[in-house]
Motif scaffolding. Structure first.
Motif, PDB file in Angstrom:
ATOM      1  N   LEU A  70       5.208  -2.967   1.717  1.00  0.00           N
ATOM      2  CA  LEU A  70       4.909  -4.291   1.167  1.00  0.00           C
ATOM      3  C   LEU A  70       4.331  -5.217   2.236  1.00  0.00           C
ATOM      4  N   ARG A  71       4.820  -5.114   3.467  1.00  0.00           N
ATOM      5  CA  ARG A  71       4.258  -5.925   4.552  1.00  0.00           C
ATOM      6  C   ARG A  71       2.827  -5.489   4.848  1.00  0.00           C
ATOM      7  N   LEU A  72       2.579  -4.194   4.778  1.00  0.00           N
ATOM      8  CA  LEU A  72       1.216  -3.701   4.982  1.00  0.00           C
ATOM      9  C   LEU A  72       0.300  -4.134   3.837  1.00  0.00           C
ATOM     10  N   GLU A  73       0.844  -4.250   2.646  1.00  0.00           N
ATOM     11  CA  GLU A  73       0.064  -4.769   1.522  1.00  0.00           C
ATOM     12  C   GLU A  73      -0.432  -6.183   1.845  1.00  0.00           C
ATOM     13  N   GLU A  74       0.452  -7.017   2.353  1.00  0.00           N
ATOM     14  CA  GLU A  74       0.060  -8.381   2.735  1.00  0.00           C
ATOM     15  C   GLU A  74      -1.001  -8.356   3.825  1.00  0.00           C
ATOM     16  N   ILE A  75      -0.800  -7.512   4.833  1.00  0.00           N
ATOM     17  CA  ILE A  75      -1.776  -7.391   5.916  1.00  0.00           C
ATOM     18  C   ILE A  75      -3.115  -6.913   5.368  1.00  0.00           C
ATOM     19  N   GLY A  76      -3.062  -5.924   4.478  1.00  0.00           N
ATOM     20  CA  GLY A  76      -4.287  -5.387   3.904  1.00  0.00           C
ATOM     21  C   GLY A  76      -5.088  -6.426   3.137  1.00  0.00           C
ATOM     22  N   LEU A  80       0.593   7.530   7.998  1.00  0.00           N
ATOM     23  CA  LEU A  80       1.310   6.754   9.005  1.00  0.00           C
ATOM     24  C   LEU A  80       2.778   7.162   8.991  1.00  0.00           C
ATOM     25  N   VAL A  81       3.292   7.635  10.135  1.00  0.00           N
ATOM     26  CA  VAL A  81       4.706   7.986  10.276  1.00  0.00           C
ATOM     27  C   VAL A  81       5.364   6.896  11.116  1.00  0.00           C
ATOM     28  N   ALA A  82       6.209   6.090  10.505  1.00  0.00           N
ATOM     29  CA  ALA A  82       6.765   4.914  11.172  1.00  0.00           C
ATOM     30  C   ALA A  82       7.570   5.271  12.415  1.00  0.00           C
ATOM     31  N   LEU A 135      -3.302   4.809   1.894  1.00  0.00           N
ATOM     32  CA  LEU A 135      -2.489   4.889   3.105  1.00  0.00           C
ATOM     33  C   LEU A 135      -1.111   5.400   2.704  1.00  0.00           C
ATOM     34  N   VAL A 136      -0.745   6.576   3.218  1.00  0.00           N
ATOM     35  CA  VAL A 136       0.562   7.164   2.947  1.00  0.00           C
ATOM     36  C   VAL A 136       1.492   6.778   4.094  1.00  0.00           C
ATOM     37  N   VAL A 137       2.591   6.105   3.759  1.00  0.00           N
ATOM     38  CA  VAL A 137       3.529   5.616   4.770  1.00  0.00           C
ATOM     39  C   VAL A 137       4.822   6.422   4.684  1.00  0.00           C
ATOM     40  N   SER A 138       5.172   7.078   5.798  1.00  0.00           N
ATOM     41  CA  SER A 138       6.375   7.902   5.872  1.00  0.00           C
ATOM     42  C   SER A 138       7.333   7.324   6.911  1.00  0.00           C
ATOM     43  N   GLN A 162      -0.450  -0.303  13.657  1.00  0.00           N
ATOM     44  CA  GLN A 162      -1.129   0.954  13.370  1.00  0.00           C
ATOM     45  C   GLN A 162      -1.582   0.997  11.916  1.00  0.00           C
ATOM     46  N   GLY A 163      -0.743   0.502  11.008  1.00  0.00           N
ATOM     47  CA  GLY A 163      -1.110   0.454   9.601  1.00  0.00           C
ATOM     48  C   GLY A 163      -2.311  -0.437   9.358  1.00  0.00           C
ATOM     49  N   ALA A 164      -2.366  -1.573  10.042  1.00  0.00           N
ATOM     50  CA  ALA A 164      -3.504  -2.485   9.906  1.00  0.00           C
ATOM     51  C   ALA A 164      -4.798  -1.806  10.338  1.00  0.00           C
TER      52      ALA A 164
END
Length: 489
Positions: free
Chosen positions: A134-140, A216-218, A187-190, A227-229
């Motif tokens: 969800l934070r990456l959604e905002e960044i995106g 992306l592997v956290a 973007l697949v977030v693991s 990294q996600g951005a």
């Protein structure tokens, strides 16, 4: 204007189009008591045990000797679905689509698939990274500009502490979301240590386009947000110059679904959807019908339209497997209608199902898909799955639906990851919830011809495919859920 409506010439009940007061007479029947709008009045006297007929088929039996003009509902109508059924194949029905000039403007991807949106989806493999997604959604959203239809994270509580079929369902659904053609980039977030980690998930993805799907592997990076951005920026750069092109409507896949049904759903909204379904499949497009428990009592209609013995056998297996699922969990499937359904005039599961399957029109059943299966055949496909709205809209999405047509009599704001057109069965709901509803099918009762309404809905389907936003998209109502079927460790 008539106030009572028979859905079929052979019916022995009629539906009240408005509130009926005791003493009202129409076509030789006098109401013996008040009948709420959408509810049923008995047209001929019946003895206890005789069948109540609606949509030209039995919807249960009357429980006591009952005179014509009586109110028929839960107090005197009981389902017959506890009876054992045997199914017989009546012969295949050939599917013969015809080429038409109907087209949509869509994105065509390198693998030949089309999408009707050019979005970036963020898919967490496990609930532990939901907030990260969800934070990456905002960044995106701060990164993208023109050329992308939005960035959306689809969170869920699954991906770990699951076993066997339960875990398999999660992996199939997540993989299908990742491969969905409405997502130009994913973007697949693991987290990294979960059961459904990236290594295990890749086995379900097939050939991976590294420009379209990023991982992306956290646990493996010092700053997962940074990294996600970076990965989101790369995805946006890869899709921002995509343009729509004209393609034949036979490239489209449309899912059909109902939720919060009332007595008018099977009379207005679902019937109009059935007409549109027939037009689409007649032109070579694919359509999907799900909610297996809401086929109980109407499955004979669908089975009679099987393309072949193989498809008939698949339908029988789908029905029997779902009944076994209920039995194994000591659950009674035949009391399915919800309190909202009862309030809207639906009494038994047969009645609900006979109204539900109207969305399938008269099309040939060309395939039957397991839950998590992918639509590969043109024509009308049946998809195994429960009736739960979020689970079934997710299943339709993952089967390949570019959009979903969702009929409702009670109203719901729910939306799938794909455009979800809400069709109200009655005008009162449309007027009350214009922020939820895209199309008013209640006009059919008020005198608008069904042909005109079908044409209007088809035009809305094409406009939606071409980019017009549905109410669920405008309201950011997008959710997913996986069919939970197993223990949690």
């Amino acid at each position: 204007m008539n106030r009572l409506l028979k859905t079929d010439a052979g019916d022995n009940v009629a539906v009240a189009l408005c509130e009926i007061k005791a003493g009202y007479s129409e076509n030789g029947v006098t109401a013996l008591e008040d009948i709420p709008v959408g509810h049923k009045i008995l047209l001929k006297s019946l003895k206890a045990g005789e069948k109540i007929i609606k949509y030209g088929s039995p919807i249960g039996h009357i429980t006591e000797n009952t005179p014509a003009g009586s109110y028929v509902h839960t107090h005197n109508l009981k389902t017959d679905l506890d009876e054992k059924k045997e199914y017989r194949f009546s012969g295949g029905v050939p599917y013969r689509p015809k080429k038409t000039d109907l087209t949509v403007n869509a994105y065509r991807w390198e693998n030949g698939a089309i999408g009707i949106r050019n979005e970036i989806w963020i898919i967490p493999t496990v609930g532990c990274v939901n907030k990260t997604a969800l934070r990456l959604e905002e960044i995106g959203r701060s990164i993208i500009g023109d050329g992308c239809d939005g960035v959306f994270a689809y969170t869920h509580p699954y991906g770990c502490s699951q076993m066997n079929e339960d875990q398999e369902n999660t992996r199939k659904i997540l993989a299908a979301l990742i491969n969905h053609p409405n997502a130009g980039g994913v973007l697949v977030v693991s987290l990294g240590c979960e059961n459904t980690n990236i290594s295990s998930l890749k086995k379900y993805l097939g050939k991976i386009d590294e420009n379209r799907v990023k991982f992306l592997v956290a646990q493996d990076t010092e700053d997962e947000l940074a990294q996600g951005a970076l990965l989101l920026s790369e995805l946006y750069g890869n899709i921002k110059n995509r343009r729509r092109e004209k393609v034949g409507i036979e490239n489209l896949t449309v899912g059909f679904k109902c939720g919060g049904s009332d007595a008018f759903s099977g009379i207005t909204a679902n019937v109009i959807c059935g007409r549109v379904n027939d037009i689409l499949t007649g032109a070579g497009a694919a359509s999907l019908l799900t909610e297996t428990p809401e086929m109980f009592g109407a499955e004979h209609i669908l089975m009679s339209r099987s393309e072949s013995r193989e498809i008939f056998d698949k339908q029988v297996k789908m029905i029997e497997d779902f009944k076994e699922y209920f039995a194994l969990n000591n659950a009674e499937c035949y009391e399915n209608p919800s309190p909202g359904n009862h309030a809207g005039g639906i009494t038994t599961l047969e009645e609900k199902s006979l109204g539900c399957v109207q969305k399938g029109g008269g099309g040939v059943i060309t395939d039957v898909l397991d839950y998590g299966g992918r639509c590969v055949k043109k024509g009308l496909n049946l998809l195994a799955g429960p009736g739960n709205d979020i689970v079934s809209t997710t299943a339709l999405t993952c089967a390949g639906a570019h959009m979903i047509i969702f009929t409702t009599g009670r109203g719901t704001p729910l939306g799938a990851p794909v455009p979800t057109l809400k069709i109200s069965s009655n005008t009162a709901l449309f007027n009350k919830k214009r922020s939820w509803i895209d199309f008013d099918a209640g006009r059919l009762i008020n005198g608008t011809p069904i042909g005109a309404l079908s044409d209007e809905l088809l035009s809305l389907v094409i406009e939606t495919a071409n980019g017009k936003k549905t109410k669920n998209e405008i309201n950011s109502q997008r959710e997913i859920a996986v069919f939970k079927n197993g223990v949690t460790m």
